[in-house]
Design an enzyme around this catalytic site. Sequence first.
Site, PDB file in Angstrom:
ATOM      1  N   ASN A  46     -40.890 -11.555  -9.018  1.00 15.51           N
ATOM      2  CA  ASN A  46     -39.487 -11.200  -9.400  1.00 15.51           C
ATOM      3  C   ASN A  46     -39.317 -11.788 -10.361  1.00 15.51           C
ATOM      4  O   ASN A  46     -39.523 -11.385 -11.860  1.00 15.51           O
ATOM      5  CB  ASN A  46     -38.790 -10.725  -9.029  1.00 15.51           C
ATOM      6  CG  ASN A  46     -39.189  -9.397  -7.504  1.00 15.51           C
ATOM      7  OD1 ASN A  46     -40.607  -8.905  -7.444  1.00 15.51           O
ATOM      8  ND2 ASN A  46     -38.402  -9.295  -6.897  1.00 15.51           N
ATOM      9  N   HIS A 436     -48.676   7.464 -17.063  1.00 17.57           N
ATOM     10  CA  HIS A 436     -47.783   7.155 -15.377  1.00 17.57           C
ATOM     11  C   HIS A 436     -47.977   8.340 -14.650  1.00 17.57           C
ATOM     12  O   HIS A 436     -47.332   8.438 -14.037  1.00 17.57           O
ATOM     13  CB  HIS A 436     -46.748   6.572 -15.667  1.00 17.57           C
ATOM     14  CG  HIS A 436     -45.893   5.698 -15.158  1.00 17.57           C
ATOM     15  ND1 HIS A 436     -44.715   6.133 -14.137  1.00 17.57           N
ATOM     16  CD2 HIS A 436     -46.018   4.728 -14.536  1.00 17.57           C
ATOM     17  CE1 HIS A 436     -44.400   5.508 -13.105  1.00 17.57           C
ATOM     18  NE2 HIS A 436     -45.783   4.075 -13.259  1.00 17.57           N
ATOM     19  N   HIS A 593     -39.369   3.596  -3.679  1.00 18.11           N
ATOM     20  CA  HIS A 593     -40.647   3.146  -4.954  1.00 18.11           C
ATOM     21  C   HIS A 593     -40.585   5.497  -4.972  1.00 18.11           C
ATOM     22  O   HIS A 593     -41.048   5.576  -6.290  1.00 18.11           O
ATOM     23  CB  HIS A 593     -41.886   3.159  -5.038  1.00 18.11           C
ATOM     24  CG  HIS A 593     -42.944   3.527  -6.200  1.00 18.11           C
ATOM     25  ND1 HIS A 593     -43.138   4.430  -6.464  1.00 18.11           N
ATOM     26  CD2 HIS A 593     -42.316   1.875  -6.812  1.00 18.11           C
ATOM     27  CE1 HIS A 593     -44.307   4.206  -7.428  1.00 18.11           C
ATOM     28  NE2 HIS A 593     -43.914   2.285  -8.174  1.00 18.11           N
TER      29      HIS A 593
END
EC number: 2.7.4.1
Length: 698
Positions: A46, A436, A593
């Site tokens: 990250n 997306h 998610h």
Amino acid sequence: MSKVLSPYVNRDLSWIEFNRRVLEEAQDPSTPLLDRAKFLAIVSSNLDEFMSVRMAGIQDQLKAGYTKMDFTGYTPQGLWKRLLKRTGQMVTEQYRTYREVMRGLAKENIHIRDMEDLNASQQGAMEDYFRKIVFPVLTPMAVDQSRPFPLLRTKELYLAVLLQEPDADEDAEPYFAIVQVPSILPRCVPVPAHGNSKKQEFVLLEDIIQTFIQNLFSGYKLTAVDPFRLTRNADLTLNEEGAEDLLEEIEKELRRRRWGMPVRLEIEEGFHPYALDLLREELEIEDHVVPIGGPLDLSFLMRFTGVLKGREDLRYPKLEPEYPRELEEHELIFDTIRERDVLLHHPYESFEPLTEFVQQAAEDPQVLAVKMTLYRVSGKSEIVQALAAAAESGKQVTVVVELKARFDEERNIAWARQLEKAGCHVVYGLVGLKTHAKILLVVRREEDQLRRYVHVGTGNYNDSTAKAYTDIGLFTSHPVIGADASALFNEVTGYSSPYEWQAFGVAPSDLMEKLFRLIDREREHAEAGRGGYIAAKMNSLSNQEMIDKLYEASRSGVRIDLIVRGVCCLRPGVPGLSENIRVVSIVDRFLEHSRLLYVRNAGEEQVYLSSADWMTRNLTRRIELMCPVFDPNLRESLISIIRLQLSDNVKARELKSTGGYERVLPAEDEQLLRSQFEAERNRIWKKEEDEKGAKIRV
């Protein structure tokens, strides 16, 4: 006087808080040891992305002399200094945790050793490994007048080597060379066990090279050998308008990315000052040099935990995803979807139905066309193979491949070329917009009519991440959704006038407007005394207009619950502004998610699933999709998931008005509820129950 807080939390500082929550999972003694090591690896990965994208962007602003404040009240200069301090603190804490985890693993007979701690026979085995496997791969790169400073790759591990001639004075200027630690070889090298020992021992590759590096520089005396690692700007800067072939343009940019401007230099503590001064000068790095008290780049722990066999006692119990019962009723998935809509909840439910759906479409003579978006797919995607098979069998196959999916560009280029060779119509999306949306459309001939079958999801069509990310998918043959799906593909692949969406909300055309209408309607309900309630789940919330709209609803009395895993720029609990808004974040075994929206609508409830976070990029610069769930039973299933997560009192943290997070703790008489464990145990998303029925001990 106390400083007046901005109504907004800074996006980058909020991200630091998110990565700290990931670090807390590595620090939690109740997390199994090998999973604690995995979380440490995730913290490193990250941070790498944050440095190469977000910090790189701030660095660009500084070099351009940009001084304007953002909407949260930070200038680039002020934010850069604050982030350097906060990330430095995080790295210190991360390595303190690393040492603690290593001590725990040592008690379980798992060790990462220093070379000097090995016995003579083990050292001999490592020397043999060096000579046979490592030495032939190494390339020393000397730096002098005839050999310029080499181009160093981003995020690769290197050794800075200082040398002297044997008879040189101690004060003589040393020779300088660089040796790359080959990433093609395993970072953790297993050490042969001593006798009947049950210990699993490893040595880091760079430690082996440091020990035997004299073999590369015969005739010279070693002064110092120190590891370092460079992070470069990895943001793609594409001129899409002027790119005749987007695929080739991205391939060029990927090559340039390896040599982007340096952003961060990591060095091991005790790094030789002469070598450091030379690196600073050559790389033009001033204030972002990070001394590390341990091995550089802890992302190696992800692979390390993978090679350890037979230690399931040190991991979370393996999850075996269930195949949805509804899809077992018929041989063909089409037959089930024609009768009823079906929800999939990953990773608790299998990803196999999606693969089978595309495979059945490829083999079914009644299927005429398959259309699909691909953003991130796995290394060996069966879905891609099935799409190729469908095209080879003569069906019309259209695949919208997003080449600009960050850090997956190379893989997507490879898939695009493979699909084109098979006869698929491959589209790279629209100029200036990332695609997306997650949608799959199959057109099938049935009894002299055409029927559309659709899958809409919150996550990527990726069988690997479907085992680690929580996502929702909807199978439906609803004609309104099918019509919208066809219109969406027509807009992306061809010339089509603006479409009046019947069910979908689509970015960048009308998704934000539709969300605003839903929020305003709840505000009107609240102002009319009918109550107003909104619950939304997403990864990030940073769009200022959206935050202001939620503030407006809160001031009108709408109760708002937000489940935001990562960045959240909204500041909840501020009197007169956001006292009716609660924000929680859940960081647990699986990466949360899914994106969901629930509006009560005075009792006529509506639920949507979406690919979009509430960020400016998602709402204005990407093709995104929000889809309603029409089936009342499935709506209730999704509402149950939201309620379950809002009731989590084990892994949930609540965002406070200060911008910090605090763990949600159970009340004195309240049972513990860990939402991911509860979902895994009870398949709650499939059961009919009230708000209280979910709570059992964990």
